[in-house]
Design a protein around this motif. Sequence first.
Motif, short mmCIF file in Angstrom:
data_model
loop_
_atom_site.label_atom_id
_atom_site.label_comp_id
_atom_site.label_asym_id
_atom_site.label_seq_id
_atom_site.Cartn_x
_atom_site.Cartn_y
_atom_site.Cartn_z
N SER A 280 22.29 70.62 23.54
CA SER A 280 21.20 70.47 24.36
C SER A 280 21.41 71.38 25.71
CB SER A 280 20.71 69.18 24.63
OG SER A 280 21.95 68.47 25.43
N SER A 281 20.27 71.70 26.36
CA SER A 281 20.41 72.44 27.89
C SER A 281 21.28 71.39 28.78
CB SER A 281 19.13 72.84 28.38
OG SER A 281 18.37 71.65 28.46
N ASN A 282 21.01 70.20 28.57
CA ASN A 282 21.57 69.17 29.46
C ASN A 282 23.17 69.05 29.12
OD1 ASN A 282 19.43 68.23 30.86
ND2 ASN A 282 18.86 67.56 28.74
N HIS A 283 23.57 69.47 27.90
CA HIS A 283 25.04 69.57 27.32
C HIS A 283 25.47 70.66 28.03
CE1 HIS A 283 28.24 70.58 24.24
NE2 HIS A 283 28.75 70.19 25.39
N LEU A 284 24.86 71.83 28.19
CA LEU A 284 25.44 72.93 28.89
C LEU A 284 25.39 72.66 30.42
CD1 LEU A 284 26.51 75.81 27.47
CD2 LEU A 284 25.34 74.12 25.87
N LEU A 285 24.52 72.10 30.80
CA LEU A 285 24.48 71.88 32.26
C LEU A 285 25.70 71.04 32.64
CD1 LEU A 285 22.98 72.21 35.19
CD2 LEU A 285 21.65 70.12 34.35
N GLY A 286 26.01 70.11 31.92
CA GLY A 286 27.14 69.11 32.08
C GLY A 286 28.50 69.85 32.01
N ALA A 287 28.47 70.82 31.10
CA ALA A 287 29.62 71.96 30.84
C ALA A 287 29.79 72.96 32.07
CB ALA A 287 29.48 72.54 29.40
N ARG A 288 28.70 73.32 32.39
CA ARG A 288 28.79 74.28 33.67
C ARG A 288 29.33 73.36 34.93
NH1 ARG A 288 23.41 77.69 33.48
NH2 ARG A 288 24.29 78.93 34.96
N LEU A 289 28.86 72.33 35.06
CA LEU A 289 29.26 71.50 36.29
C LEU A 289 30.86 71.14 36.08
CD1 LEU A 289 28.91 69.44 38.65
CD2 LEU A 289 28.46 67.82 37.41
N GLU A 290 31.43 71.05 34.99
CA GLU A 290 32.73 70.69 34.82
C GLU A 290 33.28 71.89 34.90
OE1 GLU A 290 36.34 70.07 33.74
OE2 GLU A 290 34.94 68.47 34.43
N GLN A 291 33.01 73.17 34.48
CA GLN A 291 33.61 74.47 34.85
C GLN A 291 33.94 74.59 36.24
OE1 GLN A 291 30.89 77.27 32.82
NE2 GLN A 291 32.79 78.24 32.12
N VAL A 292 32.56 73.99 37.16
CA VAL A 292 32.75 74.00 38.73
C VAL A 292 33.78 73.13 39.22
CG1 VAL A 292 31.21 74.24 40.78
CG2 VAL A 292 30.54 75.36 38.91
N ILE A 293 33.58 72.07 39.09
CA ILE A 293 34.45 71.00 39.65
C ILE A 293 35.68 70.69 38.94
CG2 ILE A 293 32.24 70.02 40.51
CD1 ILE A 293 32.66 67.68 38.83
N SER A 294 36.19 71.03 37.48
CA SER A 294 37.15 70.68 36.91
C SER A 294 37.57 69.27 37.18
CB SER A 294 38.34 71.64 37.51
OG SER A 294 38.22 72.90 37.45
N ALA A 295 36.80 68.22 36.82
CA ALA A 295 37.09 66.93 36.92
C ALA A 295 37.36 66.44 35.39
CB ALA A 295 36.01 66.41 37.55
N GLY A 296 37.30 67.07 34.41
CA GLY A 296 37.64 66.37 33.08
C GLY A 296 36.53 65.63 32.54
N LEU A 297 35.22 65.90 33.09
CA LEU A 297 34.14 65.10 32.33
C LEU A 297 34.25 65.20 31.01
CD1 LEU A 297 31.29 66.74 34.89
CD2 LEU A 297 32.55 64.38 35.11
N VAL A 298 33.75 63.93 30.48
CA VAL A 298 33.76 63.81 29.13
C VAL A 298 32.26 63.59 28.50
CG1 VAL A 298 34.25 62.14 27.10
CG2 VAL A 298 35.77 62.15 29.16
N HIS A 299 31.89 64.41 27.70
CA HIS A 299 30.56 64.61 27.21
C HIS A 299 30.40 63.53 26.10
CE1 HIS A 299 27.47 66.74 24.51
NE2 HIS A 299 26.71 66.11 25.37
N VAL A 300 29.52 63.00 26.00
CA VAL A 300 28.99 61.61 25.06
C VAL A 300 27.75 62.17 24.38
CG1 VAL A 300 28.67 59.37 24.33
CG2 VAL A 300 30.06 59.85 26.19
#
Length: 327
Positions: A166-186
Motif C-alpha cells: 500500500s502507499s501507506n506501507h511505502l510511506l512508512g518505509a520512506r520514513l524509516e529510510q530518513v530516521i533509521s529507527a528500525g520501525l516494524v511494519h505490521v
Amino acid sequence: MLNRRSFLAATLAVASAPAAAQTSGQAAPWPSKPIKLVVPYAPGGTTDVVARMVAEYLGQKLGQNIIVDNKPGKGAMVGTALVAKAAPDGYTLLMSVISGLSISPTLYGGADFDPMGDFIHVSIASTNPSVLVANTNFGPKTFKEFVEYAKANRGKVSYATSGAGSSNHLLGARLEQVISAGLVHVPYRGAGPAMIDTIAGNVPVMFDSLPSAAPHIKAGKVNALAVSGETRSPAFPDVPTMKELGYPDLISYSWFGISVPAKTPQPIVDRIATEMQAVLKEPAVIKRWEEIGAEGSTMTPAEVTRFIQSEIDKWTPVVKASGATPG
C-alpha cells in the motif's frame, strides 16, 4: 377492418418479434443487469469508502445497481487480477488503487497481470493524503515526539497499514529510510482491521489514508500526528504536514479510480467516463469528499492512462530503493 387471416398473421408477427431479435444476435443495451465493482481491499478502509459512494451514485446514473465486491489480498493484486481476467463486457469494474497497479507488482516481484495492457483506465474518483495516527494512550502526542521516541526505542516501534504494497506501507518505509529507527511494519488485510487494532492498542500507530481515518480522528478514537500532503488538509486544518515539520520526502498521495478489462467496448468506456464526471459533480459527493479530506479529478481516460503510467514509473524505483518486503 382486418379479416381473420390478416389478424392471425399480424398476431404471429408480433409474437415472433422477440425471438427474431434473439436469434439475430442483437445485444441488449448496456447496462441491462447489475454491475460488480471489485474492491481489492477489505471493508472499512478508504478504498471501500470511496467505492461505496461511487457505487451508489454511478449506479443511479447508469440505472442499475452496482454491487461492491471486496477481494483483498497480496497488496491489492488479488482483486486487481480478478478484473484483469473478467469478461470485457462492462459488468465487472475495478476500484483501481495505487498499490495494486503501481507498487505491489514490484514489491512482490511480479504480477499475473499487466497493469497497463490488461486494463482500460477510465477515471480517478479521488485523491487524498495519508495520515499518521496514534493510539490515544500512546506516549508521543506529536510527530516530533514520535520520531524521538522511535529513535530512542530502535526496533521496538511498530506501525500498522492496510497491507503490504500500500502507499501507506511505502510511506512508512520512506520514513524509516530518513530516521533509521528500525520501525516494524505490521501489514493487515485492509485499513479497517488495522484501525481496529490501533484503537485497541495492539499496535501503537498506523499510517492510513485520510478518508478512512477521518471519522476515527473526529471521534477522538485516535490522535492525528501529521498528514502527508503538500499542504494541510482543509478537513483537518490543525494537523500539520510532514513537510512543514521538516520531512519533504514524505509528501505522498493515494488515488482511487475506475478501470475495466482491456477490450471493453469503447461506447461503454465513454459512458462510464461521462457518468463518473457527473458523479463527481454531485453536491453530496463533493461534500463527502471535503469531509474526509479527499478530492475528485476531472481527468479523461487518456489522461488517467498517462497518470497511472507515470505513477508506475515513479514508484518502481522507490520500492526497489526502499528495500521494503511484503512482510
